[in-house]
Design a protein around this motif. Structure first.
Motif, PDB file in Angstrom:
ATOM      1  N   ALA A  61      15.229   2.192   8.844  1.00  0.00           N
ATOM      2  CA  ALA A  61      15.462   3.296   7.906  1.00  0.00           C
ATOM      3  C   ALA A  61      14.990   2.930   6.504  1.00  0.00           C
ATOM      4  CB  ALA A  61      16.944   3.660   7.901  1.00  0.00           C
ATOM      5  N   PHE A  62      15.257   1.692   6.077  1.00  0.00           N
ATOM      6  CA  PHE A  62      14.811   1.256   4.759  1.00  0.00           C
ATOM      7  C   PHE A  62      13.292   1.236   4.658  1.00  0.00           C
ATOM      8  CE2 PHE A  62      13.404  -2.260   2.022  1.00  0.00           C
ATOM      9  CZ  PHE A  62      13.924  -1.843   0.809  1.00  0.00           C
ATOM     10  N   LEU A  63      12.634   0.741   5.707  1.00  0.00           N
ATOM     11  CA  LEU A  63      11.165   0.702   5.699  1.00  0.00           C
ATOM     12  C   LEU A  63      10.572   2.105   5.661  1.00  0.00           C
ATOM     13  CD1 LEU A  63      10.472  -2.199   8.239  1.00  0.00           C
ATOM     14  CD2 LEU A  63      10.238  -2.243   5.754  1.00  0.00           C
ATOM     15  N   TRP A  64      11.154   3.019   6.445  1.00  0.00           N
ATOM     16  CA  TRP A  64      10.654   4.399   6.446  1.00  0.00           C
ATOM     17  C   TRP A  64      10.840   5.046   5.076  1.00  0.00           C
ATOM     18  CZ3 TRP A  64       7.327   6.753   9.296  1.00  0.00           C
ATOM     19  CH2 TRP A  64       7.155   6.418  10.627  1.00  0.00           C
ATOM     20  N   CYS A  65      11.994   4.820   4.457  1.00  0.00           N
ATOM     21  CA  CYS A  65      12.229   5.376   3.118  1.00  0.00           C
ATOM     22  C   CYS A  65      11.237   4.802   2.110  1.00  0.00           C
ATOM     23  CB  CYS A  65      13.666   5.082   2.678  1.00  0.00           C
ATOM     24  SG  CYS A  65      14.929   5.994   3.581  1.00  0.00           S
ATOM     25  N   PHE A  66      10.982   3.485   2.203  1.00  0.00           N
ATOM     26  CA  PHE A  66      10.044   2.858   1.274  1.00  0.00           C
ATOM     27  C   PHE A  66       8.638   3.430   1.454  1.00  0.00           C
ATOM     28  CE2 PHE A  66       6.903  -0.475   0.417  1.00  0.00           C
ATOM     29  CZ  PHE A  66       7.194  -0.743  -0.920  1.00  0.00           C
ATOM     30  N   VAL A  67       8.204   3.559   2.709  1.00  0.00           N
ATOM     31  CA  VAL A  67       6.866   4.105   2.978  1.00  0.00           C
ATOM     32  C   VAL A  67       6.774   5.554   2.515  1.00  0.00           C
ATOM     33  CG1 VAL A  67       5.246   4.730   4.816  1.00  0.00           C
ATOM     34  CG2 VAL A  67       6.403   2.515   4.876  1.00  0.00           C
ATOM     35  N   THR A  68       7.831   6.338   2.762  1.00  0.00           N
ATOM     36  CA  THR A  68       7.823   7.745   2.355  1.00  0.00           C
ATOM     37  C   THR A  68       7.731   7.887   0.838  1.00  0.00           C
ATOM     38  OG1 THR A  68       9.159   8.317   4.293  1.00  0.00           O
ATOM     39  CG2 THR A  68       9.080   9.919   2.497  1.00  0.00           C
ATOM     40  N   ALA A  70       6.557   5.664  -1.283  1.00  0.00           N
ATOM     41  CA  ALA A  70       5.252   5.179  -1.737  1.00  0.00           C
ATOM     42  C   ALA A  70       4.163   6.219  -1.505  1.00  0.00           C
ATOM     43  CB  ALA A  70       4.907   3.878  -1.013  1.00  0.00           C
ATOM     44  N   VAL A  71       4.169   6.831  -0.306  1.00  0.00           N
ATOM     45  CA  VAL A  71       3.160   7.854  -0.005  1.00  0.00           C
ATOM     46  C   VAL A  71       3.334   9.065  -0.916  1.00  0.00           C
ATOM     47  CG1 VAL A  71       2.367   9.471   1.772  1.00  0.00           C
ATOM     48  CG2 VAL A  71       2.830   7.094   2.370  1.00  0.00           C
ATOM     49  N   THR A  72       4.581   9.455  -1.169  1.00  0.00           N
ATOM     50  CA  THR A  72       4.842  10.602  -2.065  1.00  0.00           C
ATOM     51  C   THR A  72       4.324  10.337  -3.468  1.00  0.00           C
ATOM     52  OG1 THR A  72       6.808  11.159  -0.760  1.00  0.00           O
ATOM     53  CG2 THR A  72       6.626  12.121  -2.958  1.00  0.00           C
ATOM     54  N   LEU A  73       4.571   9.142  -3.987  1.00  0.00           N
ATOM     55  CA  LEU A  73       4.093   8.804  -5.325  1.00  0.00           C
ATOM     56  C   LEU A  73       2.561   8.802  -5.386  1.00  0.00           C
ATOM     57  CD1 LEU A  73       6.588   5.941  -6.314  1.00  0.00           C
ATOM     58  CD2 LEU A  73       6.551   8.309  -7.137  1.00  0.00           C
ATOM     59  N   LEU A  74       1.928   8.277  -4.350  1.00  0.00           N
ATOM     60  CA  LEU A  74       0.461   8.273  -4.314  1.00  0.00           C
ATOM     61  C   LEU A  74      -0.098   9.696  -4.289  1.00  0.00           C
ATOM     62  CD1 LEU A  74      -0.220   5.325  -1.837  1.00  0.00           C
ATOM     63  CD2 LEU A  74      -0.614   5.350  -4.309  1.00  0.00           C
ATOM     64  N   LYS A  77       0.333  11.291  -7.660  1.00  0.00           N
ATOM     65  CA  LYS A  77      -0.520  10.708  -8.683  1.00  0.00           C
ATOM     66  C   LYS A  77      -1.983  11.132  -8.517  1.00  0.00           C
ATOM     67  CE  LYS A  77      -1.619   7.888 -12.054  1.00  0.00           C
ATOM     68  NZ  LYS A  77      -1.255   8.204 -13.453  1.00  0.00           N
ATOM     69  N   TRP A  78      -2.487  11.059  -7.266  1.00  0.00           N
ATOM     70  CA  TRP A  78      -3.910  11.327  -7.049  1.00  0.00           C
ATOM     71  C   TRP A  78      -4.172  12.487  -6.085  1.00  0.00           C
ATOM     72  CZ3 TRP A  78      -2.465   5.960  -7.033  1.00  0.00           C
ATOM     73  CH2 TRP A  78      -2.884   5.272  -8.167  1.00  0.00           C
ATOM     74  N   GLY A  79      -3.379  12.608  -5.015  1.00  0.00           N
ATOM     75  CA  GLY A  79      -3.682  13.602  -3.986  1.00  0.00           C
ATOM     76  C   GLY A  79      -3.503  15.030  -4.445  1.00  0.00           C
ATOM     77  N   VAL A  80      -2.335  15.329  -5.056  1.00  0.00           N
ATOM     78  CA  VAL A  80      -2.051  16.704  -5.471  1.00  0.00           C
ATOM     79  C   VAL A  80      -3.008  17.191  -6.552  1.00  0.00           C
ATOM     80  CG1 VAL A  80      -0.298  18.207  -6.493  1.00  0.00           C
ATOM     81  CG2 VAL A  80       0.361  16.544  -4.744  1.00  0.00           C
TER      82      VAL A  80
END
Length: 313
Positions: A61-68, A70-74, A77-80
């Motif tokens: 659960a911690f790893l999934w939250c961290f990945v989520t 990180a992907v949201t911030l990326l 920052k750049w995707g949206v």
């Protein structure tokens, strides 16, 4: 003298039989153990395994939250910004200049009506309706288009009913859920169809598959319309939000701090509401399925007892 000999023989037979049973298989030693610590070890082993599984679950659960995160911030920052600048805003500019509003409304209605027939997602068309036409006319466009898009597969499915019935045999669990929609009164059918529209069940498949049940047309139509209302408002709201950020990205609209806070809170409320609707719909469908299964079991047991009474007489 005879009594002592017979009792000693009996004890010897018990000892031999006990040795024979123990020698039959190792599983006996798992069930009956002479060591007091074996029982304690067997009781402690599931507890240790449960703690280990719980620890692994928290790590995942911690790893999934961290990945989520990180992907949201990326993406933020750049995707949206890239999507707004290179895709959404040019597309809105092209649509506003290439078509008039009546022609664009007709195109959106036609896409919403025809996409479900070919299993194409209708989300982009609903977003565009919200972006360009807002809550009033955008809601009318979405409801008219999606209503036609739910009626056409139903009518086509009636012509292919036998073929659809054969295809559903490959997915018995989904077929059982779909069969639930065609049971009971008109109000029951209306309610189940509305719940199906809100639930995560793919409605493009449901439009065709429902024809193999005893579903009547009018409960299907009105239940579909009622179930699409929350989704229509969510798409309109998210479309307006996308347009606001796109205009801000291109300097055509200055977003104040109050607007940012208001949009964030509104978006969270919208997401929580649609998730609550979805969870409620899924839970209610499962409850209806369990209730129907219990009724079938009670009916079968009642018929069996009646046949037994009849045969006894």
């Amino acid at each position: 003298m005879m009594t002592q000999e017979s009792s000693s023989d009996e004890l010897e037979r018990h000892a031999n039989s006990g040795h024979h049973v123990r020698g039959k298989g190792e599983y006996v030693r798992l069930v009956i153990s002479d060591e007091p610590g074996a029982v304690e070890n067997e009781m402690l082993q599931p507890q240790a395994e449960s703690r280990h599984n719980s620890f692994r679950w928290w790590i995942k659960a911690f790893l999934w939250c961290f990945v989520t995160v990180a992907v949201t911030l990326l993406l933020l920052k750049w995707g949206v910004p890239f999507v707004f600048e290179k895709v959404l805003y040019p597309m809105m500019e092209w649509e506003s200049t290439a078509f008039g509003r009546p022609a664009l409304a007709f195109i959106l209605v036609a896409s919403l009506a025809l996409f479900p027939v070919f299993f194409i997602p209708s989300g982009p068309s609903m977003w565009l309706a919200g972006m360009i036409f807002g809550y009033g006319l955008g809601f009318v466009i979405i409801m008219v288009g999606t209503t036609i898009g739910m009626v056409l597969p139903y009518l086509i499915g009636l012509l292919l009913r036998d073929r659809i019935h054969q295809l559903l045999k490959r997915w018995p669990r989904n077929a059982e859920m779909i069969r639930l929609a065609g049971e009971g009164s008109s109000f029951h059918q209306f309610r189940v169809v509305a719940l199906f529209r809100i639930s995560p069940f793919p409605y493009t498949i449901f439009n065709y598959a429902v024809v193999v049940t005893n579903m009547r047309f009018w409960p299907y139509l009105w239940g579909s319309i009622a179930g699409m209302v929350p989704e229509a408002f969510l798409y309109i709201y998210s479309g307006r939000l996308i347009r606001t950020f796109a205009d801000a990205q291109n300097g055509k609209h200055h977003v104040t701090t109050v607007e940012i806070v208001y949009n964030i809170i509104s978006f969270i409320i919208a997401v929580v509401t649609i998730v609550a609707f979805t969870v409620y719909a899924k839970k209610t469908l499962n409850e209806l399925k369990v209730a129907e299964a219990n009724e079938e079991v009670a009916s079968v047991s009642g018929n069996a007892s009646f046949e037994m009474q009849k045969s006894s007489h």
